[in-house]
Each structure stands twice: as C-alpha cells, then as structure tokens.
Motif scaffolding. Sequence first.
Motif, mmCIF file in Angstrom:
data_model
loop_
_atom_site.group_PDB
_atom_site.id
_atom_site.type_symbol
_atom_site.label_atom_id
_atom_site.label_comp_id
_atom_site.label_asym_id
_atom_site.label_seq_id
_atom_site.Cartn_x
_atom_site.Cartn_y
_atom_site.Cartn_z
ATOM 1 N N ARG A 1 0.587 -1.605 0.231
ATOM 2 C CA ARG A 1 0.129 0.187 -0.121
ATOM 3 C C ARG A 1 0.785 1.635 -0.215
ATOM 4 O O ARG A 1 0.900 2.287 -0.398
ATOM 5 N N VAL A 2 2.127 1.385 1.225
ATOM 6 C CA VAL A 2 3.116 2.860 0.688
ATOM 7 C C VAL A 2 3.201 2.813 -0.882
ATOM 8 O O VAL A 2 3.247 4.481 -1.401
ATOM 9 N N PRO A 3 3.864 1.593 -1.084
ATOM 10 C CA PRO A 3 4.965 2.318 -2.369
ATOM 11 C C PRO A 3 3.580 2.360 -3.069
ATOM 12 O O PRO A 3 4.190 3.815 -4.176
ATOM 13 N N ALA A 4 2.313 1.929 -3.371
ATOM 14 C CA ALA A 4 1.270 2.210 -5.088
ATOM 15 C C ALA A 4 0.828 3.512 -4.137
ATOM 16 O O ALA A 4 0.451 4.337 -4.989
ATOM 17 N N ALA A 5 1.470 4.043 -2.901
ATOM 18 C CA ALA A 5 0.356 5.238 -2.384
ATOM 19 C C ALA A 5 1.173 6.962 -3.336
ATOM 20 O O ALA A 5 1.188 8.204 -3.191
ATOM 21 N N LEU A 6 2.895 6.105 -3.148
ATOM 22 C CA LEU A 6 3.660 7.324 -3.319
ATOM 23 C C LEU A 6 3.661 8.185 -4.422
ATOM 24 O O LEU A 6 3.728 9.123 -4.492
ATOM 25 N N PRO A 7 3.110 7.786 -5.886
ATOM 26 C CA PRO A 7 2.348 8.778 -6.602
ATOM 27 C C PRO A 7 1.181 9.669 -6.199
ATOM 28 O O PRO A 7 1.657 11.140 -6.216
#
Lengths: 269, 260
Positions: free
Chosen positions: A175-181
């Motif tokens: 979830r965190v890396p996917a939320a980076l953008p």
Amino acid sequence: MSAPRATLTRIAMRLLPLATGVGMILAWYAIHFGMSSEQRFLLPAPHEVARAFVDEGPALWGAALNTGGGALLGFGAAVAFSFALALVLSISPLVRASFYPYLMILQMTPIIVMAPILILWVGPGLRSVTIITFLICFFPMVVNTTQGLISTDRNLVDFFRMCKAAKWQEIFLLRVPAALPYFFTGLRIAGTLAPIGAIVGDFYAGNSAGGQGGLGFLAIIYSSRFQMGALFATAAVSCALGFVFVAGVIALSWLALHKWHDSFSHTEN
Amino acid sequence: MRQGTAPPIVELRDVDKRFGDGPLILDKVSFAAERGDFITLIGPSGCGKSTILRLISGLIPVSEGRIVVDGTDPSSAVGRLAFVFQEPTLLPWLNVFRNVEVPLRLHGGVGAAKRSEIVSRSLALVRLADRMDYYPRQLSGGQKMRVSIARALSVSPRILLLDEPFGALDEITRNHLNEELLAIRQQLAWTAFFVTHSVAEAVFMSNRILVMSANPGRLHEELRVDLPYPRTEETRESAPYQKLVGEVSRILRSVEDLKP
C-alpha cells in the motif's frame, strides 16, 4: 534534410524565453517613464529594484533564511504527521468518516484568521511561523496520501492475500509504495503552499520577535517606509524561495518515481 | 502412487457459493482433479468459473459443501497453490527480478542466495532471464504475463490456478504462450485449473474441459480431450482438434440458450 531546421527550432526554444524577458523589462521601463513623476515611485524601474537588492542584501538574505527555515520545519512536520494520520485513516471508512469533517474545519478556516489566535497561544516568532506553515501544508498531504493508501489495485491486494502476506507486509510492501504517486501530488501542493504559509505567518508573527523577522515582516517594514524598490526585491526573494521548494519536491519525486512511474515515462516500449 | 486409487489433488463436494445475501453463484458444484490434470472451466459470463478458482485458492470461503486441496483445506494449502490473474498484477515499482521474488519474500524462510537461484530458474523457464533489471512498464503485454507466470512458478506450486491469463493478448502472442505454458508443464508437472472464454484455447490446453451454465453456476458437461501432449501448431491444424473445437462450441451455444 530537416536537421538544420531542427537545430533552428532548438535555438529558438532557448532564445525566445530570453526575448520575452527582455521585452517585458522594456515594457516595464516604458510604463515607468510613462507615469507622471509624482506617481513614478509606485513602479520602481528595474535598475532601482536591482539597487535595492544590493542595499538591502543582508536584510533580505537573513529574512529569507528565517522564512525558509520556518517553512522547512512546518513542511517537514506536516509530511511526517500527515503520513502517520493517513495510515490511520486508511484503516477503514469508519475511521475516515469520524475524522474528515474536522479536517475540513481545519482546511476551511482561513489562515489569516487563525494566525492571530496562534500567536496569542504560542507567541510570535519561529514557533508560530512553523505552526502556521504546518497547518497550511497538512490538509493536502493527508488527503492525497490517504487517497493513495486506499486506492491500491484490488488485484494486487488479492495477490498479497493469496501469498498469505501479514498485515504489515501488505501495508508497507504494497500500500505505501503504491501510494507514492499520490503522496508526491500532495507534496507538490504542500511545497508551493509552505513558503506562502511561512510568509503569511511571518507577516503576523514575525514582528516583536526580538531578533530578525522573515520576509513577511520585512514587507511590512518596507511598505511602511514606502521603500518600493526593496518591496519589489522582497517579492522577488519570496518567489525564489517558492521555486526552491518546488524544485526540491520535484527532485525528490523524480528520485522516488522516475524508474517506474508513468509520470516520468521517457522510455516508451 | 500413479494408480487409480491415488486421492484426487483437488476435490469439490457439493460446493455452493453466494456473496452475502446475494443470489446463488454456484449450485452444488462437484468434481475431482487427478494429479497432472489440466482442467479448463469454460462457460458464459457470470457462470462462476473465476469464483471456483478463488474458492480453491482459499481467497474466499465456500457457503456450503467442502473443498479439499492436497489433503487439507484451501486456506492451509499456501505454497502448494499459485494464482495467475487476468492482469499481470506486477508491482510497478519493482523490477522483474524483484517481482518474481515477492512470493518467496512474503512466505519467508528462503535465504537470499536460494531466492536468487529460484528466480533465475523461473525466469529462464519463461525465457525472460535477460530482462531481470527491467521495470514492468518497459515490457510488452506478453512479457508482463510471462513474468506473472514466472512469479507463480517461483513457489514451486503443485497446483496452478490461471484466471483467463491470456485474455488481453493478441492471438499470436496467446498461441505462443499457450505452447510455452504446456512446455513448462512437461517439465514441472503441476495440476492446472484454467479459466478462458476461448474454445480454441480450452481444447488446446486441457485434457478435461468443464462446461458450465449460468444463473446459478452449475457444471453442465465434461469433455475429455484425448489429444496427445506435447501439443504444437500441428495440433491446431489436426482434424480431431478441430472436431473438438466444434463440439465444445456447440455445447457452449446450447448452454447460452438455456438462459431465461
């Protein structure tokens, strides 16, 4: 073939912005000298602004550092706290429903009204400048990061669950890396707001700080003395500070995203 | 071991499925898969074929009935099962190597050197060993799907669940991947459950085809495909293959006509 034409285009791309700048300075002079001599002080000529830069250099530099420092502190705190809160908010719609209305209150209250209250609470100076910056940056960061954390591709979540991933693995590896953008979208908004917040804060809270104030305080002083050149120079420095923040954020998002995210796609395949 | 008395590797007994108070999705579905079976589920949209894969994978529970996977229930069969989704579902921020490594990292207990060896082997199987450092966005649709298959293979599954994995690809790429997948199966001998909308693909891949009907999802008819493996381009041109394609199409059409 078309190579010389391509070169010409490239040269034009470099020269045209310069030409626009020169044109604007000429227009500026034209307006300046077109005004009656009593009114002329309202729009100082470019060379007068340049002289103000030199004369007021140390004051401007010190003020920029103060404002920049406050902006950076408030911005950093907003990033850290908003990330933590976004993690909590991403837990469930119930949690979001119970917090969002109050976040909206925070966002809807104009900072100009909040500033005097804060100054009475925590006193003037860096502390209140930092808090005001924090408040102005916080909302866009929370909203965007939360949106990112709850927008993870359904299939990827299924894939993680099928691999029997632990909850912390799902959050921090997916979830965190996917939320980076999304996070960086919020960061860009916050990055443009941070110097503005700091200057507004300083405008109210910079004076009576004992030591030296920031750019907002400087603007008050110069305007009270009708130092138009110095006022223009202050505006230019504030603008430059904004550019520094935005450039910093863009550099960070480039570092984090350019390899994989489509917003930095240069290698189409 | 390989006698008729060996227990089935996957067995569904009278499985019902409904979501919440919704309509019945699956109605008394029963079948058993022998080790090495390649079973294709085909049927009209909404017949619950993908739901069956999700049930076998343990991602969702049955409403009634029982599923036995390799002697246990689906939720404790982790590591024996791997799922290939309709989309490649790669993590875009990880390169190919890291993507294939994900299930091994999530399961834990496999050292870095061992992981690296397994990932290299999996990628070699799908002929992408030279693309390890690429990011998903640098790959074509077919390549992404192959990475997704390599990722599923990395856990050395005994059962592979494939939910319309090639549906989004052009026909030539799809045919290539069909052949590749069968070639890999020759080496690794897993049992496969495959969902597709393509009759040609169903006949080409499987030894058993389960045709389903919808509203609610039921098993309508089972066909055996006795074409010898390995199957190649020539298989597609052979008369028995084409006859079977015609037959499955006919059954599918009759199932479609059942609709109220």
